[in-house]
Design a protein around this motif. Structure first.
Motif, PDB file in Angstrom:
ATOM      1  N   LYS A  90     -29.815   9.219 -28.317  1.00 33.06           N
ATOM      2  CA  LYS A  90     -29.505   9.951 -29.547  1.00 33.06           C
ATOM      3  C   LYS A  90     -29.029   8.991 -30.614  1.00 33.06           C
ATOM      4  CE  LYS A  90     -27.799  14.059 -27.067  1.00 33.06           C
ATOM      5  NZ  LYS A  90     -26.596  14.922 -26.884  1.00 33.06           N
ATOM      6  N   ASP A  91     -29.699   8.987 -31.772  1.00 33.82           N
ATOM      7  CA  ASP A  91     -29.260   8.177 -32.905  1.00 33.82           C
ATOM      8  C   ASP A  91     -28.625   9.070 -33.959  1.00 33.82           C
ATOM      9  OD1 ASP A  91     -30.323   6.033 -31.643  1.00 33.82           O
ATOM     10  OD2 ASP A  91     -31.907   5.622 -33.110  1.00 33.82           O
ATOM     11  N   LEU A  92     -27.747   8.501 -34.765  1.00 31.38           N
ATOM     12  CA  LEU A  92     -27.166   9.234 -35.884  1.00 31.38           C
ATOM     13  C   LEU A  92     -28.241   9.500 -36.945  1.00 31.38           C
ATOM     14  CD1 LEU A  92     -23.729   7.456 -36.490  1.00 31.38           C
ATOM     15  CD2 LEU A  92     -24.094   9.757 -35.590  1.00 31.38           C
ATOM     16  N   ASN A  93     -28.199  10.681 -37.507  1.00 30.05           N
ATOM     17  CA  ASN A  93     -29.111  11.047 -38.593  1.00 30.05           C
ATOM     18  C   ASN A  93     -28.396  10.728 -39.912  1.00 30.05           C
ATOM     19  OD1 ASN A  93     -30.814  12.272 -40.447  1.00 30.05           O
ATOM     20  ND2 ASN A  93     -31.328  13.962 -39.063  1.00 30.05           N
ATOM     21  N   LEU A  94     -28.542   9.477 -40.377  1.00 32.25           N
ATOM     22  CA  LEU A  94     -27.796   9.021 -41.540  1.00 32.25           C
ATOM     23  C   LEU A  94     -28.120   9.809 -42.804  1.00 32.25           C
ATOM     24  CD1 LEU A  94     -27.812   5.133 -41.112  1.00 32.25           C
ATOM     25  CD2 LEU A  94     -25.969   6.729 -40.609  1.00 32.25           C
ATOM     26  N   GLU A  95     -29.401  10.151 -42.995  1.00 33.71           N
ATOM     27  CA  GLU A  95     -29.793  10.884 -44.197  1.00 33.71           C
ATOM     28  C   GLU A  95     -29.122  12.250 -44.234  1.00 33.71           C
ATOM     29  OE1 GLU A  95     -31.830   9.122 -42.312  1.00 33.71           O
ATOM     30  OE2 GLU A  95     -32.204   7.527 -43.770  1.00 33.71           O
ATOM     31  N   ARG A 119     -32.795   2.368 -39.423  1.00 34.75           N
ATOM     32  CA  ARG A 119     -32.323   1.635 -40.609  1.00 34.75           C
ATOM     33  C   ARG A 119     -31.429   0.470 -40.204  1.00 34.75           C
ATOM     34  NH1 ARG A 119     -29.481   4.620 -45.817  1.00 34.75           N
ATOM     35  NH2 ARG A 119     -29.200   2.760 -47.119  1.00 34.75           N
ATOM     36  N   PHE A 120     -30.556   0.726 -39.212  1.00 33.93           N
ATOM     37  CA  PHE A 120     -29.687  -0.319 -38.680  1.00 33.93           C
ATOM     38  C   PHE A 120     -29.938  -0.470 -37.183  1.00 33.93           C
ATOM     39  CE2 PHE A 120     -27.246   1.553 -42.262  1.00 33.93           C
ATOM     40  CZ  PHE A 120     -27.185   0.425 -43.078  1.00 33.93           C
ATOM     41  N   LYS A 121     -29.639  -1.637 -36.651  1.00 31.14           N
ATOM     42  CA  LYS A 121     -29.917  -1.904 -35.240  1.00 31.14           C
ATOM     43  C   LYS A 121     -28.917  -1.231 -34.303  1.00 31.14           C
ATOM     44  CE  LYS A 121     -32.200  -6.377 -35.839  1.00 31.14           C
ATOM     45  NZ  LYS A 121     -32.161  -7.833 -35.493  1.00 31.14           N
ATOM     46  N   THR A 122     -27.680  -1.067 -34.756  1.00 28.60           N
ATOM     47  CA  THR A 122     -26.624  -0.566 -33.866  1.00 28.60           C
ATOM     48  C   THR A 122     -25.855   0.583 -34.494  1.00 28.60           C
ATOM     49  OG1 THR A 122     -24.922  -2.062 -34.724  1.00 28.60           O
ATOM     50  CG2 THR A 122     -26.322  -2.901 -32.935  1.00 28.60           C
TER      51      THR A 122
END
Length: 781
Positions: A90-95, A119-122
């Motif tokens: 699960k990645d953060l949904n920055l938008e 957008r970012f690696k970590t």
């Protein structure tokens, strides 16, 4: 002092920057399943109730029932799901988060690595991006996911870690809180099926010893982090000398063949006491070193790197100025103990050339001095022998037990389980957590009741009582008043499986069956009833002097260390000082009219930081002791100890005697040594006042598990010989004495006991314990 100090331009710019930046809080635990996510979500609910806009994203509950329950009523931002092999990530949904722009984000897995096209690696970079946009973040991490810890964790447990974060990441956080749980709690959660989705690839991690090692790593990491903030705070306040919360060992070595021996012993002391190590040597500037001396210097420099010590070479103007320079260096660097070898000079050599040992003892304040015996001169013993595995005789397992041994085993089997929640100060949440565990047990159909509860009017704590029943207190008449105490007979008659008992250090009303509440607890445990209790670290008997040094307050109600050691589980409730002070200001700890006084006294920032470090180190040592008991070889993170240790404490009837006894206990406990306390009386008659004082010292020694003895001599000149004779009788390897308060002329007129012991007791280690002076000043010389 800090409130009136003008900020530097750099500090002003940083303060302005922080106004526009979100706040970062990190929950850290030893392993997956510690409860980090649970506590993070609970805090999210508390913030939402205060009117803040809180959202969650990429939170992993592992379908644990109590954690899933905490998701209710929290707004969720959908995370971005992707596959890494067979594992869903699960990645953060920055938008979406930027569009929503909440005040606080709750997210798991600080060490998480994002999908390749992110957008970012970590996740750490994601969080830093959000913080820069004014969004505060609360997140979680395991101790073995920190670079630097990862390698040690793998060496100790064999655990493999997929992703890590830089070692200095925790320095970026505004607050770091440790969620401490015992290996027994983790294994119990596994047995109950609450951690079935942990997805742990390393089965070795689920061993009790490995969980214990990772727990100790987490505690010591936090202690180091807290120590850094304490030293910064003390520097701003203009405070000098040891804080009382941690040990710092300074080895004074020479470019000589025995220099490495002294350093190795200093390393051993530092490890066993949970402190760090410094090494200092003196050399005449401008004078070229001989070939042999240069070789010894290179050897010491290499050894300092190997043992992770700070090494410094100081200029030496003259031999007579060396003690002053060494003591000044120790004070400026917050040293708690100076380690050096015994002098090999004769009396007349000391008289004409000057005694370095005597000079150090005259000048030092608040710093103990450890004179190390070179045992190779006497019995050829190695300074630091390798620890050998405890061998058990093959026939021992088949030996028939005696009737007494059988009875002892049966008593241990019948005895109830004992768990203690310990905190650095009142208000950290010990009672709250105890009640929550009581309700968890109740839901699992365990018969739990409250034996004694002190909510101190805290509404949050009262709310945790839930469905728990309470056994009515007993009324005791004392001086015409009706007072209440815990009703032990009623608890035993009720015979629950578990009873919750608050404030272990409490002193019962005169007339009660037992003097102390911990005696009540022992009686209940012996009746086969399990007990969950609470206490603060300042109530631990052997820490009484350290707590007074930190806070200026002598705690009167104490608990013998043996009570904590006999507990089946000990868990620390950790709270950052600022968070605790905020609770105080909100009236969640004491009534509002008492808040200002408390914040200006016991709850001062420096006190809370130091007590927090003290608690972290004490529980880390407790974990290490248990590891050594579980794993006879290789279990301890503090390394080996020398065998055949025997500690001999020499006391007078002065007020410093209690301090010497506590110091003797703590050293003996860490070295697995027997220990004796001896008072030698001069003359025939012993006055009634002295007898009362000796009884007090006898009782203290007994509570801590030592043996107290009184001896007599006819005159003062016979005193050193009598002390050394007693030490020889007990085969003492280390003697502990107090610092002499006599001046130069008094020492000439009457033989100094300490100086005589140092001269004639060179075959053993001698620790001279300094008196504590809170108003210490550092002189130029």
């Amino acid at each position: 002092m800090e409130g009136f100090r003008r900020k530097t331009p750099e500090e002003l710019l940083y303060s302005i920057f922080k106004v526009h930046t979100g706040r970062l809080k990190v929950y850290i635990g030893a392993v997956t399943g510690s409860g980090k996510t649970y506590h993070m979500l609970r805090e999210g609910h508390a913030l939402k109730q205060q009117g803040l806009d809180v959202v969650i994203c990429a939170v992993s509950t592992m379908r644990r029932p109590e954690t899933v329950e905490q998701l209710r009523n929290l707004d969720r931002i959908p995370s971005i799901h992707w596959m890494s092999g067979d594992t869903e990530k699960k990645d953060l949904n920055l938008e979406a988060l930027m569009e929503r722009n909440p005040e606080v984000l709750l997210v798991d897995g600080l060490a998480h690595r994002n999908r390749p096209d992110a957008r970012f690696k970590t996740r750490l970079e994601d969080i830093q991006f959000l913080l820069g946009r004014g969004i505060s973040v609360i997140t979680t991490v395991n101790v073995y996911e920190l670079e630097g810890v990862k390698e040690l964790a793998h060496k100790l447990t064999g655990i493999h870690v997929e992703a890590t974060i830089p070692a200095n990441t925790l320095d970026l956080a505004d607050e770091v809180r440790l969620i401490d749980v015992s290996p027994e709690t983790i294994l119990k959660r596994l047995d109950e099926g609450n951690l079935c989705n942990m997805n742990i690839k390393d089965s070795a991690l689920l061993k009790r010893g490995n969980i214990g090692k990772l727990r100790e790593l987490a505690l010591r990491l936090m202690a180091e982090d807290v120590n850094e903030s304490l030293e910064k705070h003390r520097e701003k306040e203009g405070l000098i000398g040891p804080s009382g919360a941690t040990e710092r060992i300074l080895v004074s070595a020479q470019y000589h063949w025995n220099g490495s021996i002294h350093i190795r012993r200093g390393q051993q002391i530092a490890k066993r006491l949970g402190g760090d190590l410094r090494i200092v040597t003196f050399a005449k500037r401008g004078k070229a070193l001989s070939k042999e001396t240069a070789t010894f210097k290179r050897s010491i420099e290499k050894l300092a790197v190997k043992v992770d010590a700070v090494f410094e070479e100081l200029p030496l103007p003259s031999r007579r100025k060396m003690p002053g320079r060494l003591v000044r260096y120790a004070a400026l660097n917050n040293v708690t103990r100076i380690v050096l070898g015994h002098s090999k000079q004769s009396f007349w050599q000391d008289f004409w050339r000057g005694s370095i040992a005597d000079g150090i003892l005259r000048k030092t304040k608040n710093v103990d001095v450890f004179f190390m015996a070179d045992r190779s001169d006497y019995d050829g013993e190695r300074v630091l022998p390798t620890i050998s595995e405890k061998r058990r005789a093959p026939a021992d397992a088949y030996r028939r037990l005696s009737a007494e041994e059988i009875e002892q085993k049966i008593e241990r089997i019948k005895r109830g389980k004992f768990k203690v929640y310990i905190g650095a100060a009142p208000g950290v949440g010990k009672t709250y957590t105890m009640l929550r565990e009581g309700n968890d047990l109740l839901r699992k159909k365990v018969d739990v009741t409250i034996g004694l509860l002190e909510t101190h009017g805290r509404e949050e704590t009262k709310a945790q009582i839930g469905d728990l029943s309470t056994i009515q207190r007993a009324e005791i008449q004392y001086k015409g008043a009706n007072l209440e105490e815990m009703d032990v007979p009623a608890i035993i008659r009720r015979n629950p499986e578990v009873v919750l008992i608050d404030e272990l250090a409490h002193t019962n009303v005169p007339g009660s069956k037992n003097k102390k509440r911990y005696d009540d607890v022992l009686e209940i445990l012996d009746a086969g009833i399990s007990v969950i209790s609470t206490m603060n670290v300042q109530h631990l008997e052997s820490l009484n002097d350290a707590v007074e040094q930190i806070t200026g307050v002598r705690v009167r109600e104490t608990v013998p260390d043996s009570i904590l050691r006999m507990a089946d589980e000990v868990e620390l409730i950790d709270v950052a000082p600022r968070a605790l002070q905020e609770r105080m200001r909100e009236g969640k700890v004491y009534a509002m009219e008492k808040v200002t006084q408390a914040l200006d006294n016991f709850f001062k920032t420096g006190n809370l930081i130091a007590l927090r470090e003290l608690a972290l180190r004490e529980i880390a040592d407790d974990v290490d002791e248990r590891l050594e008991a579980w794993e006879q070889s290789g279990g301890s993170l503090r390394g080996p100890w020398r065998k055949r240790e025997s500690i001999f404490v020499c006391v007078t009837t002065s007020g410093n005697a209690d301090r010497l006894i506590r110091r003797g206990f703590r050293i003996a406990h860490r070295l697995k040594a027997e220990w004796h306390v001896v008072y030698v009386h001069i003359g025939d008659a012993i006055s009634e006042d002295v007898r009362k004082r000796l009884q007090t010292l006898h009782d203290l020694t007994g509570r801590l598990g030592g043996k107290f003895e009184t001896a007599q001599v006819k005159s003062q000149p016979l005193l050193p010989g009598a002390i050394l004779s007693k030490a020889a009788e007990y085969h003492a390897s280390q003697m502990i004495v107090g610092q002499s308060t006599r001046g130069f002329w008094q020492s000439l007129l009457r033989k100094s006991v300490v100086k005589t012991i140092l001269r004639e007791g060179r075959h053993m280690d001698v620790l001279v314990v300094a008196d504590f002076d809170p108003h210490i000043q550092i002189n130029d010389d």
